[in-house]
Design an enzyme around this catalytic site. Structure first.
Site, PDB file in Angstrom:
ATOM      1  N   LYS A   1     -35.928  20.028  55.021  1.00 10.85           N
ATOM      2  CA  LYS A   1     -36.624  19.399  53.877  1.00 10.85           C
ATOM      3  C   LYS A   1     -35.617  18.050  53.361  1.00 10.85           C
ATOM      4  O   LYS A   1     -34.580  18.415  53.353  1.00 10.85           O
ATOM      5  CB  LYS A   1     -37.307  20.137  52.751  1.00 10.85           C
ATOM      6  CG  LYS A   1     -36.158  20.862  52.134  1.00 10.85           C
ATOM      7  CD  LYS A   1     -36.940  21.846  51.145  1.00 10.85           C
ATOM      8  CE  LYS A   1     -35.838  22.403  50.217  1.00 10.85           C
ATOM      9  NZ  LYS A   1     -36.270  23.373  48.937  1.00 10.85           N
TER      10      LYS A   1
ATOM     11  N   ARG B   1     -43.446  28.730  40.886  1.00 10.05           N
ATOM     12  CA  ARG B   1     -43.634  27.432  40.968  1.00 10.05           C
ATOM     13  C   ARG B   1     -44.931  27.435  42.132  1.00 10.05           C
ATOM     14  O   ARG B   1     -45.847  26.861  41.678  1.00 10.05           O
ATOM     15  CB  ARG B   1     -42.332  27.233  42.235  1.00 10.05           C
ATOM     16  CG  ARG B   1     -42.454  25.704  42.507  1.00 10.05           C
ATOM     17  CD  ARG B   1     -41.111  25.205  43.023  1.00 10.05           C
ATOM     18  NE  ARG B   1     -40.503  26.092  44.248  1.00 10.05           N
ATOM     19  CZ  ARG B   1     -39.340  26.133  45.068  1.00 10.05           C
ATOM     20  NH1 ARG B   1     -38.459  25.136  44.447  1.00 10.05           N
ATOM     21  NH2 ARG B   1     -39.084  26.839  45.948  1.00 10.05           N
TER      22      ARG B   1
ATOM     23  N   TYR C   1     -22.144  -3.471  32.970  1.00 11.02           N
ATOM     24  CA  TYR C   1     -23.162  -3.644  31.887  1.00 11.02           C
ATOM     25  C   TYR C   1     -22.668  -2.717  30.888  1.00 11.02           C
ATOM     26  O   TYR C   1     -23.148  -2.537  29.617  1.00 11.02           O
ATOM     27  CB  TYR C   1     -24.464  -2.861  32.465  1.00 11.02           C
ATOM     28  CG  TYR C   1     -25.231  -3.808  33.418  1.00 11.02           C
ATOM     29  CD1 TYR C   1     -25.543  -4.767  33.012  1.00 11.02           C
ATOM     30  CD2 TYR C   1     -25.298  -3.503  34.701  1.00 11.02           C
ATOM     31  CE1 TYR C   1     -26.254  -5.846  33.792  1.00 11.02           C
ATOM     32  CE2 TYR C   1     -26.041  -4.311  35.597  1.00 11.02           C
ATOM     33  CZ  TYR C   1     -26.536  -5.485  35.254  1.00 11.02           C
ATOM     34  OH  TYR C   1     -27.213  -5.983  36.036  1.00 11.02           O
TER      35      TYR C   1
ATOM     36  N   MET D   1     -26.930  -0.725  40.138  1.00  9.48           N
ATOM     37  CA  MET D   1     -27.854  -0.651  41.058  1.00  9.48           C
ATOM     38  C   MET D   1     -27.288  -0.599  42.580  1.00  9.48           C
ATOM     39  O   MET D   1     -27.580   0.325  43.387  1.00  9.48           O
ATOM     40  CB  MET D   1     -29.103  -1.414  40.977  1.00  9.48           C
ATOM     41  CG  MET D   1     -30.330  -0.974  41.883  1.00  9.48           C
ATOM     42  SD  MET D   1     -31.807  -1.885  41.337  1.00  9.48           S
ATOM     43  CE  MET D   1     -33.004  -0.740  42.091  1.00  9.48           C
TER      44      MET D   1
END
Length: 370
Positions: free
Chosen positions: A47, A144, A268, A315
């Site tokens: 997965k 879950r 930033y 980013m």
């Protein structure tokens, strides 16, 4: 990791990339399989794009080692593997009504976790006139997905009678909070399995994951699902960590090196002015690539030495202090994960778990396989 092999030209021009050692993944599969008892099967978990390592390259390696059943989370992941290999695939997560026809037609094994989901799978299978292979999931304490243990036997027996459903498996997932809670989960699972067998329904059982593999060697049932172990994430406290080999390195190019005066702010970040003049290298990688959004924390390796992250990771880029590292220039390679920076350190500094450290590396980052 690369044994001196030349990096392919497309990656040589890339801003950042991940190197995946398929030989290490193979070794981890074999070391896990060696821990299984007689008759127990290993189910590799692919997965999340094989935890970020690439589902198809990993699947092909595992097929060559004799894997017979793989596990994924979604129908899309299952279809990708089924179209490229001959290995069986179990979808452990929910499959929506619109996804079921393609999954059943491709021969994926599906998870029924409620009476409603079982009926949905059965109805779709009947409409297609194709049988649907089903593993039933119990909620024994993770809360879950899964049938409630108190009514599970009755519900699963009814589901197994539905036209179109071929009952194959019974599984659960340990929450792994404590040994006592794990034991309660084992007891609930065994109770339901016993009730089903008493009614003549004998299913293929699997409970353990990578942590359970090393923690409960006497509770392996018919199979063990192994994800994290394959990708070099060794269970904490395991006495033989050398059996689980690191498989990936996360690399980035130095784009520019500049001198920045004391008192200046980097990127930033508003709170950490430079305490001295510094030589700052900008790396071509950021949080959109899966790098943690470090703020004045974390380190990378450049030219074999550590460089501290400066300011806040952006980013697409990040900055590091290379003042004490001689000769750094544009085009040099920095290592974010791998080499001397273990997955434990990388995850700890990023404030996430080790599986997430690999799985969050983004799709725009090329993978290179050795």
């Amino acid at each position: 990791m690369n044994g001196g092999m030349r990096v392919p030209e497309d990656v040589a021009r890339a801003r950042c990339w991940v190197e995946v050692d398929l030989k290490a993944i193979a070794a981890n599969y074999l070391s896990a399989r060696a821990m299984l008892g007689p008759g127990c099967q290993l189910i590799p978990v692919l997965k999340g794009n094989a935890y970020g390592c690439g589902a198809l390259p990993v699947a092909h390696v595992l097929a060559g080692l004799g894997a017979r059943l793989l596990a994924v989370a979604t129908v899309g992941e299952a279809l990708e593997v089924l179209r490229a290999t001959d290995i069986g695939v179990l979808v452990m997560g929910p499959a929506g009504e619109a996804e079921l026809p393609a999954a059943i037609d491709a021969g994926a094994a599906l998870t029924a976790y409620s009476p409603e989901q079982a009926r949905l799978i059965g109805a779709c299978a009947q409409a297609l006139n194709r049988p649907a292979r089903v593993h039933f999931k119990l909620d024994t304490g993770l809360h879950r997905l899964g049938y409630e243990p108190e009514t599970a036997a009755r519900d699963i027996i009814e589901a197994a009678k539905l036209k179109g459903i071929v009952p194959e498996g019974l599984f659960t997932h340990l929450a792994l909070h404590s040994a006592s809670l794990d034991e309660r989960q084992f007891e609930a699972f065994d109770r339901v399995a016993g009730q089903l067998e008493g009614a003549g329904l004998h299913l293929f059982k699997h409970v353990l994951d990578s942590i359970g593999l090393v923690r409960y060697p006497d509770r392996q049932y018919g199979a063990v699902r192994v994800g994290a172990w394959l990708y070099g994430v060794c269970p904490v406290g395991y006495e033989h960590p050398e059996r689980d080999k690191p498989v990936a390195r996360f690399m980035a190019r130095v784009a520019q090196v500049r001198s920045v005066r004391a008192g200046e702010l980097i990127g930033y970040d508003d709170d950490h002015p430079l305490g001295r003049d510094a030589l700052v290298a900008t790396l071509s990688v950021g949080f959109a690539d899966g790098c943690p959004r470090f703020v004045e924390t974390g380190e990378v390796e450049v030219r074999g030495r550590r460089a501290r992250v400066l300011g806040r990771v952006c980013m697409d880029q990040m900055m590091v202090d290379v003042t004490a590292i001689e000769g750094v220039r544009a085009g040099d390679v920095a290592t974010l994960l791998g080499g001397g920076i273990t997955i434990e350190e990388y995850a700890r500094r990023g404030n996430f778990n080790r599986n997430e450290a690999l799985a969050r590396i983004g799709p725009r980052v090329p993978r290179v396989y050795y």
